[in-house]
Design a protein around this motif. Structure first.
Motif, short mmCIF file in Angstrom:
data_model
loop_
_atom_site.label_atom_id
_atom_site.label_comp_id
_atom_site.label_asym_id
_atom_site.label_seq_id
_atom_site.Cartn_x
_atom_site.Cartn_y
_atom_site.Cartn_z
N ARG A 75 0.35 -0.99 -0.16
CA ARG A 75 0.37 0.91 0.24
C ARG A 75 0.88 1.22 -0.13
N LEU A 104 0.06 2.43 8.83
CA LEU A 104 0.79 1.98 7.71
C LEU A 104 2.47 1.86 8.65
N SER A 479 -5.27 3.80 2.32
CA SER A 479 -3.28 3.83 2.49
C SER A 479 -2.70 5.34 2.05
N ALA A 484 1.88 6.36 6.59
CA ALA A 484 1.97 6.65 5.20
C ALA A 484 3.47 8.05 4.15
#
Length: 555
Positions: A75, A104, A479, A484
């Protein structure tokens, strides 16, 4: 290895660990570097891969990666399938986060760590970053200033051959550059239109580290040349060993990644460079009867004040231009391609201008006219925003003892949620970059963040198939959650007060005088520029201190 006592045991071989290996061995110390991942070889950087090199939607490549054990790693915002093997297998390296605050965690486990996958942009921080709390009252100032770190910025930039231009931006200090970087024609047009419309905003060329043709981190190669480096890959450090009487570190315990055998090694000092989350996890997992809350946690702040930068993304086309421009500043790397891009330094809450909606600010990094575009197709642009997250005691790294990784260690539980300040900032940074690209005449195809996706014109990835576009729309916001940005910091912060911090101004643990931490976990604030160059400079500075303390017999 069990009978030898090294001067310093370094955990990790990435941005911090590779510089530590160089600085310590060149100062005459015998160093052991333990890397949790595998060794690398020329097979990791093959240039005969099939298919397009462009990063972007690449849905089918992402699906294959997810099915093979990388549902998180696949991702990453700008995905390139040739890099798949340089990210971890998520099944082997699980972690947890709250359902209402997903995180993430993008990682690489090999010699050099994420040095093989980051954008190589290396920006200095200034006292706008180091002394931010004095200006707005949020969090704590760093125990050092820009003047303290400037000589080490110089040292690292010159060693790595960083390219860049002297742009005279006060909150983005100029550096010691090996040569200039450049903007594409489309980026120069963007710069002219932005700066003429908003005199307080700047657009400059990236300052970046050229690709390393030898692939092994340059610091590791320099350390090997001294003859004082011992390197052990596939060594997953699980615990810092401390003496209950002296409270000093005596070495570390690790498990062999392949054989699962446990070993211990001894060192007169231990330097953690394992990455932000891994170093905090390791310190917490090193709890002992004399350190029940984890090693170096006398302040109770270990694992607290974790941060990442707040991300947003905008992508589209460049009217009147087709294909892509190749930057001839340096020969393109056969594996990574060309380097370079445009950077928009922070312009909010500076120079007497105050935005009442939020504290701190944001910056942007991207490319215009450089992204791969097939012949005859419109040139593309892609820009990512990075907003500074305020230090928050509720954002933490803790241990989840209910679940273990493939080597039997409790996994980290990561809590990193945006506050009202970050939400307000994210809305403004998304609005600000859109107004800049539209004022420059660029055509937006999509823009968005964790708050959602907005499409314009032809929509997201107009050349892609309908199924790829449908899935992209469905999962885009997931995502772009925290993590991220891949700029995580904090959790073992430096400070001037041992009651409020884990480390002192030399990255030395207040409670364990021969234990040091120089990766991103040591940061008291998160900034809005990348952390890598600052991590490297802090490491060089701490290693000079370590060598001096060893010579004086204090370690």
């Amino acid at each position: 290895m069990a009978t030898r006592v090294y001067d310093v045991v370094v955990v990790g071989s990435g941005a911090a660990g590779s510089i530590a290996a160089k600085e310590l061995t060149e100062r005459g110390l015998d160093v052991l570097v333990l890397e949790a991942g595998r060794a690398i070889s020329t097979d990791d950087f093959k240039t005969d891969f099939k298919g397009p090199r462009e990063k972007g939607i690449q849905l089918w490549a992402r699906i294959r990666a997810a099915a093979s054990g990388q549902p998180i790693q696949s991702r990453v915002a700008f995905y390139g399938k040739q890099l798949k093997h340089l990210f971890v297998n998520d099944r082997e390296h699980p972690y947890s986060s709250p359902k209402d605050a997903p995180f993430l965690w993008i990682r690489g486990k090999q010699l050099g760590g994420r040095l093989h996958t980051f954008g190589r942009v290396l920006m200095r921080w200034s006292d706008v970053d180091f002394k931010a709390a004095s200006r707005d009252g949020y969090g704590e100032d760093w125990p050092i200033s820009y003047a303290d770190l400037a000589p080490y910025y110089d040292r690292v930039e010159q060693f790595l051959g960083v390219r860049g231009c002297n742009d005279n931006v006060p909150n983005l200090p100029d550096g010691k550059f090996a040569g200039p970087s450049k903007l594409t024609a489309a980026e120069r047009d963007f710069k002219q239109k932005t700066e003429s419309h908003w005199p307080g905003r700047r657009a400059v060329a990236w300052r970046y580290m050229p690709p390393n043709a030898r692939r092994v981190p340059a610091g590791m190669l320099a350390a090997q040349e001294t003859g004082r480096l011992t390197l052990r890959t596939d060594a997953i450090v699980t615990r810092v060993i401390t003496d209950p009487t002296t409270k000093k570190a005596t070495g570390v315990e690790f498990v062999d990644r392949v054989t699962r055998q446990r070993e211990t090694v001894s060192g007169r000092s231990v330097l953690l460079c394992a990455s932000t989350i891994e170093s905090v996890r390791l310190l917490l997992n090193s709890a002992a009867p004399h350190a029940p809350g984890g090693v170096a946690n006398g302040s109770g702040t270990l694992g607290r004040y974790f941060m990442d930068q707040v991300p947003n993304l905008i992508i589209g086309s460049v009217p009147g231009r087709t294909g892509f421009e190749i930057d001839d500043t340096l020969p393109p790397d056969p594996f990574y391609g060309a380097s370079g891009g445009v950077y928009i330094p922070r312009f909010e809450n500076l120079n007497g201008h105050a935005n009442p909606a939020f504290a701190r600010g944001f910056a942007f990094q991207g490319t215009i006219g450089r992204l791969f575009s097939r012949e005859g197709q419109a040139a593309k642009f892609g820009i990512m925003g990075f907003g500074e997250m305020l230090p928050n005691v509720a954002n933490t790294i803790t241990l989840n003892h209910a679940k273990r990784d493939a080597w039997g260690q409790p996994i980290p539980h990561i809590t990193c949620a945006m506050s009202a300040n970050e939400l307000a900032m994210l809305r403004e940074q998304s609005r600000a970059i859109r107004e800049m690209v539209e004022a420059a005449g660029l055509e937006v195809e999509f823009a968005g963040s964790a708050l959602g996706l907005q499409e314009s014109g032809r929509g997201a990835f107009p050349e892609a198939d309908w199924f790829s576009r449908m899935l992209f729309r469905r999962y885009f916001a997931q995502s772009m959650t925290m993590g991220a940005a891949i700029h995580e910091t904090g959790g073992a912060r430096m400070g001037s007060d041992p009651q409020k911090s884990v480390l002192n101004s030399h990255n030395q643990a207040w409670d364990v005088p021969n234990l040091f931490v120089t990766d991103g976990s040591c940061f008291p604030t998160g900034g809005c520029s990348g952390a890598t160059l600052t991590i490297m400079a802090l490491t060089a500075r701490a290693c000079e201190f370590i060598a001096g303390e060893h010579a004086a017999g204090r370690l």
